[in-house]
Design a protein around this motif. Sequence first.
Motif: not given
Length: 120
Positions: A77-91
């Motif tokens: 459930d919080y994997a998308p948050l960490l993925a955003t932190a890794v890539s900082m991709r807004s999509h």
Amino acid sequence: MHDPEIFTIVVSMQRSGSTLFCRDLTSLGGIGSPEEHALPIIRNSKQIDDSWMERIITECIEHSEDTNAAGLKVMLDYAPLLATAVSMRSHINTARESIEGHVEAVETLLDYFVGRFERV
């Protein structure tokens, strides 16, 4: 502090037995201590920023009894948050509840760890 040679990442869902599994992995020794080291950082941050992963990895290394291995348990459930932190991709839509969004997030996280550590 240096990056360990081995980084164990366990991706799971709540109520799946992952805590027991991670304790068993830790007791084997040599593969890190996969725990939810990211959760306090997520809970105490007001927004996602690019320092998250460094802080999380530092926590993983500091909590490992083995200097050559570290571990992290990530709940789906919080994997998308960490993925955003890794890539900082807004999509990457962190509010998206579809399984495709979570799979994409896990793939992003795995790409990050495989690129950074010798053995994942």
